[in-house]
Every structure is written in C-alpha cells, then in structure tokens.
Design an enzyme around this catalytic site. Structure first.
Site, PDB file in Angstrom:
ATOM      1  N   LYS A 133     -46.243 -47.964-111.969  1.00  0.00           N
ATOM      2  CA  LYS A 133     -46.416 -47.653-111.232  1.00  0.00           C
ATOM      3  C   LYS A 133     -47.284 -46.834-109.870  1.00  0.00           C
ATOM      4  O   LYS A 133     -47.305 -47.154-108.916  1.00  0.00           O
ATOM      5  CB  LYS A 133     -45.442 -45.692-111.919  1.00  0.00           C
ATOM      6  CG  LYS A 133     -44.318 -45.370-112.376  1.00  0.00           C
ATOM      7  CD  LYS A 133     -44.050 -44.598-113.169  1.00  0.00           C
ATOM      8  CE  LYS A 133     -44.951 -43.820-112.562  1.00  0.00           C
ATOM      9  NZ  LYS A 133     -45.159 -43.695-115.035  1.00  0.00           N
ATOM     10  N   ARG A 165     -40.369 -36.193-112.614  1.00  0.00           N
ATOM     11  CA  ARG A 165     -40.098 -36.680-114.347  1.00  0.00           C
ATOM     12  C   ARG A 165     -38.895 -35.654-115.255  1.00  0.00           C
ATOM     13  O   ARG A 165     -38.898 -36.167-116.245  1.00  0.00           O
ATOM     14  CB  ARG A 165     -41.574 -35.954-115.037  1.00  0.00           C
ATOM     15  CG  ARG A 165     -42.438 -37.522-115.249  1.00  0.00           C
ATOM     16  CD  ARG A 165     -43.308 -36.961-116.263  1.00  0.00           C
ATOM     17  NE  ARG A 165     -44.439 -37.559-116.089  1.00  0.00           N
ATOM     18  CZ  ARG A 165     -45.567 -38.792-115.802  1.00  0.00           C
ATOM     19  NH1 ARG A 165     -46.113 -37.905-114.677  1.00  0.00           N
ATOM     20  NH2 ARG A 165     -46.403 -39.137-116.156  1.00  0.00           N
ATOM     21  N   ARG A 170     -56.045 -50.972-120.111  1.00  0.00           N
ATOM     22  CA  ARG A 170     -56.380 -49.999-119.040  1.00  0.00           C
ATOM     23  C   ARG A 170     -57.763 -49.474-119.292  1.00  0.00           C
ATOM     24  O   ARG A 170     -58.665 -49.080-118.720  1.00  0.00           O
ATOM     25  CB  ARG A 170     -55.551 -48.954-118.642  1.00  0.00           C
ATOM     26  CG  ARG A 170     -55.851 -47.818-117.421  1.00  0.00           C
ATOM     27  CD  ARG A 170     -54.049 -47.335-116.929  1.00  0.00           C
ATOM     28  NE  ARG A 170     -53.969 -46.309-117.336  1.00  0.00           N
ATOM     29  CZ  ARG A 170     -52.389 -45.859-117.295  1.00  0.00           C
ATOM     30  NH1 ARG A 170     -52.018 -46.270-115.999  1.00  0.00           N
ATOM     31  NH2 ARG A 170     -52.453 -44.585-117.731  1.00  0.00           N
ATOM     32  N   ARG A 187     -59.298 -42.506-119.149  1.00  0.00           N
ATOM     33  CA  ARG A 187     -58.544 -41.515-118.795  1.00  0.00           C
ATOM     34  C   ARG A 187     -57.780 -40.473-120.292  1.00  0.00           C
ATOM     35  O   ARG A 187     -58.184 -41.244-121.219  1.00  0.00           O
ATOM     36  CB  ARG A 187     -56.545 -40.926-118.761  1.00  0.00           C
ATOM     37  CG  ARG A 187     -57.140 -41.663-117.037  1.00  0.00           C
ATOM     38  CD  ARG A 187     -55.989 -42.235-116.873  1.00  0.00           C
ATOM     39  NE  ARG A 187     -54.464 -41.069-117.279  1.00  0.00           N
ATOM     40  CZ  ARG A 187     -52.828 -41.435-117.128  1.00  0.00           C
ATOM     41  NH1 ARG A 187     -52.955 -42.338-115.708  1.00  0.00           N
ATOM     42  NH2 ARG A 187     -52.342 -40.906-117.095  1.00  0.00           N
ATOM     43  N   ARG A 199     -46.338 -39.674-124.992  1.00  0.00           N
ATOM     44  CA  ARG A 199     -46.293 -39.581-122.973  1.00  0.00           C
ATOM     45  C   ARG A 199     -44.668 -40.410-123.204  1.00  0.00           C
ATOM     46  O   ARG A 199     -44.080 -40.095-123.261  1.00  0.00           O
ATOM     47  CB  ARG A 199     -47.275 -40.019-122.248  1.00  0.00           C
ATOM     48  CG  ARG A 199     -48.398 -39.426-122.610  1.00  0.00           C
ATOM     49  CD  ARG A 199     -49.472 -40.164-122.013  1.00  0.00           C
ATOM     50  NE  ARG A 199     -49.527 -40.915-121.429  1.00  0.00           N
ATOM     51  CZ  ARG A 199     -50.414 -41.672-120.533  1.00  0.00           C
ATOM     52  NH1 ARG A 199     -51.201 -42.159-121.344  1.00  0.00           N
ATOM     53  NH2 ARG A 199     -50.263 -41.824-119.335  1.00  0.00           N
TER      54      ARG A 199
HETATM   55  P1  AMP Z   1     -49.533 -39.679-115.293  1.00  0.00           P
HETATM   56  O1  AMP Z   1     -50.915 -39.994-114.762  1.00  0.00           O
HETATM   57  O2  AMP Z   1     -47.764 -39.218-114.095  1.00  0.00           O
HETATM   58  O3  AMP Z   1     -49.156 -40.457-116.560  1.00  0.00           O
HETATM   59  O4  AMP Z   1     -49.607 -37.813-115.382  1.00  0.00           O
HETATM   60  C1  AMP Z   1     -50.590 -37.514-116.188  1.00  0.00           C
HETATM   61  C2  AMP Z   1     -50.044 -36.402-117.424  1.00  0.00           C
HETATM   62  O5  AMP Z   1     -50.003 -35.531-115.890  1.00  0.00           O
HETATM   63  C3  AMP Z   1     -49.257 -36.396-117.715  1.00  0.00           C
HETATM   64  O6  AMP Z   1     -48.483 -37.440-119.549  1.00  0.00           O
HETATM   65  C4  AMP Z   1     -47.856 -35.038-118.470  1.00  0.00           C
HETATM   66  O7  AMP Z   1     -49.371 -34.444-118.707  1.00  0.00           O
HETATM   67  C5  AMP Z   1     -49.083 -34.431-116.247  1.00  0.00           C
HETATM   68  N1  AMP Z   1     -48.025 -34.843-115.776  1.00  0.00           N
HETATM   69  C6  AMP Z   1     -48.077 -35.355-114.316  1.00  0.00           C
HETATM   70  N2  AMP Z   1     -46.682 -35.718-113.703  1.00  0.00           N
HETATM   71  C7  AMP Z   1     -46.200 -34.643-114.163  1.00  0.00           C
HETATM   72  C8  AMP Z   1     -44.864 -34.387-113.528  1.00  0.00           C
HETATM   73  N3  AMP Z   1     -44.069 -34.555-112.509  1.00  0.00           N
HETATM   74  N4  AMP Z   1     -44.637 -33.031-113.865  1.00  0.00           N
HETATM   75  C9  AMP Z   1     -44.847 -32.608-115.604  1.00  0.00           C
HETATM   76  N5  AMP Z   1     -46.203 -33.353-115.925  1.00  0.00           N
HETATM   77  C10 AMP Z   1     -46.694 -34.077-115.181  1.00  0.00           C
END
Ligand code: AMP
Length: 192
Positions: free
Chosen positions: A13, A88, A127, A139, A150
């Site tokens: 994404k 999400r 990654r 990360r 996740r």
């Molecule tokens: P990402 O970089 O999109 O994989 O997000 C990393 C982490 O941030 C996720 O595993 C969640 O803990 C949190 N997070 C990011 N976007 C959301 C969202 N829209 N709703 C809830 N938690 C989020």
C-alpha cells in the site's frame, strides 16, 4: 483523485500509494506515518498509541479519525489524496464517508491489493533488513510476532471493508503479488 489503499500489512500500500500520489500530484496520507511521528515527539496521541502499535493492535477509532479529519482539512488535501492505512474499521470507513459528504465529495475509488499472506512475512523481513542496510532503524512492529498480530487485526477488523466498498461500487481489486511496476500499471488501468 480521492483514493483509499486497502490490503494487509506488507501488501505494498505504501509503495503503490507513493507512486499514485506522485502520478496524480496529491498527498499520500498514511495514518501509520502520522502515528509514528506522534510517537516520536511523544505527543499525547503518540503516548496513547505507542504500546498498541508495538503489539500490532489497532489504535482507537476516535483518535485516528481525529488525525485524518485534521489532515484532510489542510490546503494540499483539497486537490485530492491517497489514503494509506485508513480506514481500517467499518466505523472509520463510515466516518470518512461522512467527512467527505459534508463537503459534497465522494471517494474516487478503493484500491484493494490482493496478496498471498504466506509471502507477507518474507516481505516484512525484507523491509526490516533493507532499513538496517540503509543504516535506518527498522520499524518496531516489523517483526514476525507483531506481524502475526497485525495480520489478525486485519482479518478481524479491516478485511470486511472489501465488502463495504464493493457494495458501494468503489472497489478495484488488483493482484498485488506481481512485480511493482506491473501492479502500478494495473492500478492506473483500473482507474482509467
Ligand atoms: P501501518 O504503517 O499502516 O502499518 O500502521 C502501523 C500501525 O499503526 C498499525 O499496526 C496500527 O497499530 C496503527 N494504525 C495505523 N493506521 C491505523 C488506523 N487507521 N486505525 C487504527 N490503527 C492504525
């Protein structure tokens, strides 16, 4: 162009969202990036989100919706946006529709990246290794245990959004396992 990128963690994404943002000259808005920035500066939002993010859970809807609402009100987002990692949950998707509705706007489309979950773990490991090779900190949530959580969060709360957007007639499903350039080309074709 107002797009949502949908797909499990590691589906691409971020990579595809970045390319689309450049192509359409609109900002890429990643809630993960927003939350990581908040964690870094230890803001109240960051302090509330950190432990949830570290363990692969989902940060509360109200908090994330508030971040997106504020970001979408900024000047550069008036041209359009690529949302990456939001919504999400169904509650977030409904909140997004309401936010746009208030300005008489609609999403242009939702790009769903279909991937083989078995391979995602390898992508995440890659990654993390690439970040280390570049001298960057990987990360905190790019490790196999958190990745499993996740993925579970995705299945429990986010996967239903495919149906949500399919029913709205906005879902564009793309094979995310093909080569990066090919996936980008397929997305642009689906949007044309
Ligand atoms: P990402 O970089 O999109 O994989 O997000 C990393 C982490 O941030 C996720 O595993 C969640 O803990 C949190 N997070 C990011 N976007 C959301 C969202 N829209 N709703 C809830 N938690 C989020």
């Amino acid at each position: 162009m107002r797009l949502v990128m949908l797909g499990p963690p590691g589906a691409g994404k971020g990579t595809q969202g970045q390319r689309l943002a450049k192509h359409f000259n609109v900002p890429q808005l990643s809630t993960g990036d927003m939350l990581r920035a908040a964690v870094k500066v230890e803001s109240p939002i960051g302090l509330a989100a950190k432990s949830i993010m570290d363990t692969g859970g989902l940060v509360g809807d109200d908090l994330v919706i508030g971040c997106v609402q504020e970001r979408l009100s900024q000047d550069d987002a008036q041209r359009g946006f690529i949302l990456d990692g939001f919504p999400r949950t169904v509650a977030q998707a409904k909140a997004l529709d309401e936010l746009l509705d208030a300005s008489d706007l609609r999403l242009t489309g939702v790009i769903e990246l279909l991937v083989d979950e078995e391979k995602l773990l390898q992508r995440i490991e890659k990654r993390a290794a690439e970040a280390v090779a570049k001298g960057e900190e990987p990360r905190a949530d790019d490790n196999p245990d958190t990745m499993r959580k996740r993925l579970a969060s995705y299945r429990e709360s986010t996967a239903v959004l495919s149906n949500f957007y399919y029913n709205q007639g906005r879902l564009l499903s793309i094979d995310g396992m093909r080569e990066v350039d090919r996936v980008s080309a397929d997305i642009l074709e689906a949007l044309s």
